[in-house]
Design an enzyme around this catalytic site. Structure first.
Site, PDB file in Angstrom:
ATOM      1  N   ASN A   1       0.851  -1.198   0.000  1.00  0.00           N
ATOM      2  CA  ASN A   1       0.000   0.000   0.000  1.00  0.00           C
ATOM      3  C   ASN A   1       0.885   1.246   0.000  1.00  0.00           C
ATOM      4  O   ASN A   1       2.111   1.137  -0.080  1.00  0.00           O
ATOM      5  CB  ASN A   1      -0.961  -0.015   1.198  1.00  0.00           C
ATOM      6  CG  ASN A   1      -0.201  -0.088   2.500  1.00  0.00           C
ATOM      7  OD1 ASN A   1       0.591   0.785   2.805  1.00  0.00           O
ATOM      8  ND2 ASN A   1      -0.434  -1.149   3.266  1.00  0.00           N
TER       9      ASN A   1
ATOM     10  N   LYS B   1       8.068 -17.234 -11.545  1.00  0.00           N
ATOM     11  CA  LYS B   1       7.273 -16.103 -12.028  1.00  0.00           C
ATOM     12  C   LYS B   1       5.983 -16.608 -12.705  1.00  0.00           C
ATOM     13  O   LYS B   1       6.045 -17.522 -13.542  1.00  0.00           O
ATOM     14  CB  LYS B   1       8.111 -15.295 -13.024  1.00  0.00           C
ATOM     15  CG  LYS B   1       7.399 -14.069 -13.522  1.00  0.00           C
ATOM     16  CD  LYS B   1       8.229 -13.315 -14.526  1.00  0.00           C
ATOM     17  CE  LYS B   1       7.399 -12.208 -15.141  1.00  0.00           C
ATOM     18  NZ  LYS B   1       8.042 -11.597 -16.286  1.00  0.00           N
TER      19      LYS B   1
ATOM     20  N   LYS C   1     -10.103  -3.306  19.146  1.00  0.00           N
ATOM     21  CA  LYS C   1      -8.669  -3.601  19.272  1.00  0.00           C
ATOM     22  C   LYS C   1      -8.119  -3.210  20.650  1.00  0.00           C
ATOM     23  O   LYS C   1      -6.928  -3.273  20.886  1.00  0.00           O
ATOM     24  CB  LYS C   1      -7.899  -2.896  18.147  1.00  0.00           C
ATOM     25  CG  LYS C   1      -8.419  -3.285  16.750  1.00  0.00           C
ATOM     26  CD  LYS C   1      -7.493  -2.895  15.626  1.00  0.00           C
ATOM     27  CE  LYS C   1      -8.145  -3.193  14.276  1.00  0.00           C
ATOM     28  NZ  LYS C   1      -7.201  -3.367  13.179  1.00  0.00           N
TER      29      LYS C   1
END
Ligand code: PMT
Length: 397
Positions: A208, A287, A341
């Site tokens: 990300n 790959k 959390k």
């Protein structure tokens, strides 16, 4: 943290003095007050007018032309400074300082001062490593003078070796470190930063946009404020800051294990990282080829562990600070994460806002705890890091 601090910058006659105006400028940008003393030799390289303009103060060179001032100038300068920084420091001035010679404005102020002194040497590598200079630096170190490293490079004289003065930003960082109050000393911080990277085959991976800037700013500031810091970082392009332990990880599972290693001993866990929630179910050793069979649906995913949730459930006396990167319903989602959390506090940013979230040097966040929501203005990630640390400190007390 340099705001309002009084820095006496002493410039001596080495070629690195061309960089000293940049030190002055950076200090002023950080809202420090700067006064400058130059040796006569330094004025051959850079003019006093340069420093006068950049510091917005008189630049002192000569000892005996201060008739316009009723103070005993060298004594008042010596008393004024929170820190005296000699940059560059030549072998000559180091030798004079070590041996108690006070024959100009700069060395006289050094002799008269009780402030901490920091030296950034800048000289030829043979001079730096000469027996005389090494003895002089040793003498000064024993007296508590802070002697910064030098860099190794091709020097102005074309010799290759150590002796290059540190860059202005590095010197300013050291000054900031020295002058910052150590209000978090004795506390163990574990901070996670950056993205994680989930490999698909030897060529490709999923990740990300996290740059690590927010987590690194937190680590740097906590260290500056005296905490013992373990920084657990996913792959970033940033230079690791000076912390007690730097642990480099790749995947979310690596980060999970690394946090586990340090969690029990920690007082504070700050989860600024953006760990990947999912990973490719299968890693291909070779790959993956562009065959018709692979054209569609080659990505089957499975869930990564939720690091924050796991350690949140094991929490004893630790303070846990979470982050949330959201694009909609930011308060609602953040509050859910705070509870699920077991965070003490969550810092939520709307990643769609300009100046917030991934990659930027600034952030716009709301800080939510069990009692309230505070919406903060846009600020640098460094200022935000200090704001978060102030709140953590309050929670700890
Ligand atoms: O690195 P920068 O470019 O400076 O950007 C900063 C940032 C935007 C990455 C940072 O400020 C931020 O918001 N980090 C949290 C990003 C994120 O993963 O948000 P989340 O809402 O998915 O996760 C909530 C919390 O759980 C976070 O504290 C996260 O670290 C933690 N988490 C998430 C997933 C997972 N598998 N394990 C976790 O511990």
């Amino acid at each position: 943290m340099l705001k309002g601090k009084k820095i006496l910058l002493c410039v001596t006659g080495g070629i690195a003095s061309y960089k000293s105006p940049a030190i002055c400028s950076l200090l002023r940008k950080n809202e420090a007050e700067v006064k400058v003393i130059m040796t006569e030799n330094a004025t051959k390289f850079v003019t006093p007018l340069t420093f006068q303009t950049m510091s917005n103060n008189v630049c002192h060179v000569e000892m005996f032309n201060q008739l316009f001032n009723m103070d005993v100038e060298h004594i008042s300068l010596a008393k004024w400074a929170d820190v005296i920084v000699i940059a560059p420091a030549t072998a000559n001035v180091i030798g004079k300082f070590a041996n108690g010679i006070a024959d100009d404005m700069l060395t006289t102020v050094l002799m008269a001062s009780r402030s901490p002194v920091m030296i950034a040497p800048g000289m030829n590598t043979f001079m730096l490593n000469s027996d005389a200079n090494k003895d002089n630096m040793e003498t000064l170190k024993k007296r508590g003078v802070i002697i910064l490293d030098t860099a190794t490079d091709v020097l102005a004289c074309n010799d290759y070796g150590s002796g290059k003065m540190l860059e202005p930003a590095e010197i300013v960082e050291e000054i900031d470190f020295l002058l910052t109050t150590k209000d978090l000393s004795g506390k163990n911080f574990v901070i996670t930063a950056g993205p994680t990277m989930e490999p698909l085959d030897p060529v490709r991976y999923l990740t990300n946009h996290s740059s690590g800037k927010m987590g690194y700013a937190l680590a740097k500031c906590a260290k500056k404020r005296g905490a013992s810091v373990t920084l657990i970082s996913g792959p970033t392009s940033l230079n690791p800051p000076k912390v007690d332990k730097f642990v480099s990880v790749k995947t979310t599972r690596d980060m999970f294990d690394a946090v586990g290693e340090f969690f029990d001993e920690s007082d504070v866990l700050i989860k600024a990282a953006a760990p990947a929630d999912y990973r490719p179910k299968k890693y291909s050793e070779e790959k993956i080829k562009k065959t018709a069979k692979n054209d569609l649906n080659i990505l089957e995913m499975e869930k990564n562990p939720d690091i924050a949730r796991h350690y949140g459930s094991l929490k004893k006396d630790q303070i846990i600070v979470g982050f949330a990167a959201e694009s909609t319903n930011i308060y609602e989602y953040a509050k859910q994460k705070l509870e699920k959390k077991n965070f003490d506090m969550i810092v939520v940013n709307n990643i769609k806002r300009e100046g917030a979230g991934f990659g930027t040097d600034t952030n716009i966040v709301s800080i939510i705890d069990k009692d309230k929501v505070d919406d903060l203005e846009i600020m640098s990630k460094t200022d935000l890091a200090n704001e978060i640390l102030d709140r953590v400190k309050k929670l700890m007390s």
